[in-house]
Write a protein that holds these residues in place. Structure first.
Motif, PDB file in Angstrom:
ATOM      1  N   THR A  48      61.067  62.548  25.083  1.00  0.00           N
ATOM      2  CA  THR A  48      62.483  62.276  25.309  1.00  0.00           C
ATOM      3  C   THR A  48      62.754  60.782  25.202  1.00  0.00           C
ATOM      4  OG1 THR A  48      62.013  62.335  27.688  1.00  0.00           O
ATOM      5  CG2 THR A  48      62.978  64.313  26.708  1.00  0.00           C
ATOM      6  N   LEU A  79      64.763  59.854  16.841  1.00  0.00           N
ATOM      7  CA  LEU A  79      65.863  60.518  17.541  1.00  0.00           C
ATOM      8  C   LEU A  79      67.220  59.897  17.212  1.00  0.00           C
ATOM      9  CD1 LEU A  79      64.275  60.888  21.104  1.00  0.00           C
ATOM     10  CD2 LEU A  79      64.502  62.672  19.353  1.00  0.00           C
ATOM     11  N   TYR A  86      71.807  58.811  19.990  1.00  0.00           N
ATOM     12  CA  TYR A  86      70.431  59.312  20.046  1.00  0.00           C
ATOM     13  C   TYR A  86      70.406  60.739  20.571  1.00  0.00           C
ATOM     14  CZ  TYR A  86      68.453  54.768  18.963  1.00  0.00           C
ATOM     15  OH  TYR A  86      68.109  53.607  18.314  1.00  0.00           O
ATOM     16  N   TRP A  87      69.596  61.565  19.909  1.00  0.00           N
ATOM     17  CA  TRP A  87      69.325  62.907  20.416  1.00  0.00           C
ATOM     18  C   TRP A  87      68.450  62.778  21.656  1.00  0.00           C
ATOM     19  CZ3 TRP A  87      71.825  66.913  18.091  1.00  0.00           C
ATOM     20  CH2 TRP A  87      72.387  66.654  16.845  1.00  0.00           C
ATOM     21  N   LEU A 107      62.638  65.668  21.431  1.00  0.00           N
ATOM     22  CA  LEU A 107      62.016  66.402  20.341  1.00  0.00           C
ATOM     23  C   LEU A 107      60.860  67.228  20.889  1.00  0.00           C
ATOM     24  CD1 LEU A 107      61.606  66.741  17.129  1.00  0.00           C
ATOM     25  CD2 LEU A 107      59.784  65.033  17.442  1.00  0.00           C
ATOM     26  N   ARG A 114      64.589  69.300  17.610  1.00  0.00           N
ATOM     27  CA  ARG A 114      65.257  68.522  18.639  1.00  0.00           C
ATOM     28  C   ARG A 114      65.747  69.454  19.729  1.00  0.00           C
ATOM     29  NH1 ARG A 114      68.455  64.773  14.272  1.00  0.00           N
ATOM     30  NH2 ARG A 114      66.835  63.181  14.060  1.00  0.00           N
TER      31      ARG A 114
END
Length: 352
Positions: free
Chosen positions: A258, A288, A295-296, A299, A306
């Motif tokens: 993360t 990410l 930003y995601w 993953l 994601r």
């Protein structure tokens, strides 16, 4: 104003774009939810406001702090969760109460605005005084309480207590600037520091560490374990959590990295002087990054997906704060590094 950056990883334009992505998620009320339409909690709201300050979005940051000032309850707390301005969970989290002090001190370091500090002082004072209600006789802070009955949950969490320590120290800094009394906060911070000193030898003084990485690095990030002890603590579980080239796991037994936890870890290792390793951590989660600068959240590297499928405000915020710590671009870049045990600003910096 200078914008945070990391040489070879993120230039100032890229970090500014991340700040703009956070600003786009802000609600008209000033609230900074996890993502558009998602929940707002008072801790992540403040962290996101800090990133706005660091990237030059002063108006948006101050709108966020005004939301905190306006929505604070009479007892000094905020609900644990709101959604579109509606209270979902009215519970009181001690760490959620305290963190406003970190944000207000951070913003003041950047803008040097006495009027802002004075305006937010009653909010900070009320929030930290509410936090003190959660303290046990041994100095540890209970996790949360039922808002309606006041009944407290007896959990004393590693991460929450380390974060409260940093907030108390920031509150003392604010009080010193304003020439306001803060002896109770200072004593509480010192007791927490002593508690964590005992915790290093006897882990039973706080709840057992969870499988989450935060319980590993937060004593360093919160300023209660530093120096050789801090380096030893970080090294002790580095291989358990850090996945080379991908970031840090959120949970030690899940194949899930993360962005926020990775960047908070970067803040922690920068605070103990390892800037190169901090920069490498931030670089490792650039997979990410979205084209718009957001930003995601994470993953799942076992299948390359994601998850959760969201671009979270606070993940972007953690990237900005880590970049600022590494580059020292703003006067607040060292806020986590400088949370020293018992350090208070010089009286010469007090406002007239």
């Amino acid at each position: 104003m200078a914008i945070p950056h990391i040489d070879g990883v993120l230039d100032a334009r890229a970090v500014r774009a991340t700040g703009a992505a956070i600003a786009r998620m802000q609600e008209s009320s000033g609230a900074l939810p996890w993502f558009p339409g998602g929940k707002t909690d008072p801790w992540d709201h403040v962290e996101s406001a800090m990133a706005l300050s660091a990237t030059g979005f002063r108006g948006e940051a101050e709108a966020a702090y005004e939301w905190s000032r306006r929505t604070q309850r009479a007892d000094g707390s905020w609900p644990m969760e709101l959604r579109d301005g509606v209270v979902v969970d009215p519970g009181v989290d001690s760490n959620f109460c305290a963190y406003i002090a970190v944000g207000v001190w951070h913003h003041f370091l950047i803008v040097d605005d006495a009027a802002f500090l004075r305006r937010m002082w009653p909010t900070v004072r009320s929030a930290l005084d509410r936090t003190l209600v959660f303290a046990r006789d041994d100095g540890a802070f209970r996790w949360a309480a039922d808002f309606r009955t006041g009944a407290m949950f007896e959990n004393v969490l590693i991460t929450g207590n380390a974060s409260i320590h940093s907030a108390l120290r920031c509150g003392v800094e604010i009080a010193s600037i304003l020439d306001e009394p803060a002896e109770r906060w200072l004593r509480a911070a010192d007791r927490l520091a002593d508690l964590f000193d005992r915790w290093r030898r006897d882990r039973s003084v706080l709840d057992p560490a969870s499988t989450h990485s935060m319980d590993w690095y937060y004593p360093v990030l919160g300023g209660v374990v530093r120096g050789d002890a801090g380096r030893d603590l970080i090294d002790s579980r580095w291989s358990d959590f850090v996945v080379d080239g991908l970031g840090a796991r959120c949970v030690d037994d899940h194949p899930w990295v993360t962005g926020a936890e990775t960047c908070e870890l970067a803040l922690a290792v920068e605070a103990i002087g390892d800037t190169d390793r901090a920069a490498a951590l931030v670089e490792s989660i650039q997979h990410l990054r979205d084209d718009d600068g957001s930003y995601w959240t994470g993953l799942v590297f076992s299948d390359g997906k994601r998850w959760p499928v969201e671009q979270s405000c606070w993940t972007s915020a953690a990237v900005v704060l880590a970049a600022d710590a590494i580059s020292g671009a703003t006067p607040a870049g060292g806020i986590f590094r400088d949370i020293a045990l018992g350090a208070v600003v010089s009286a010469s910096r007090r406002l007239d």
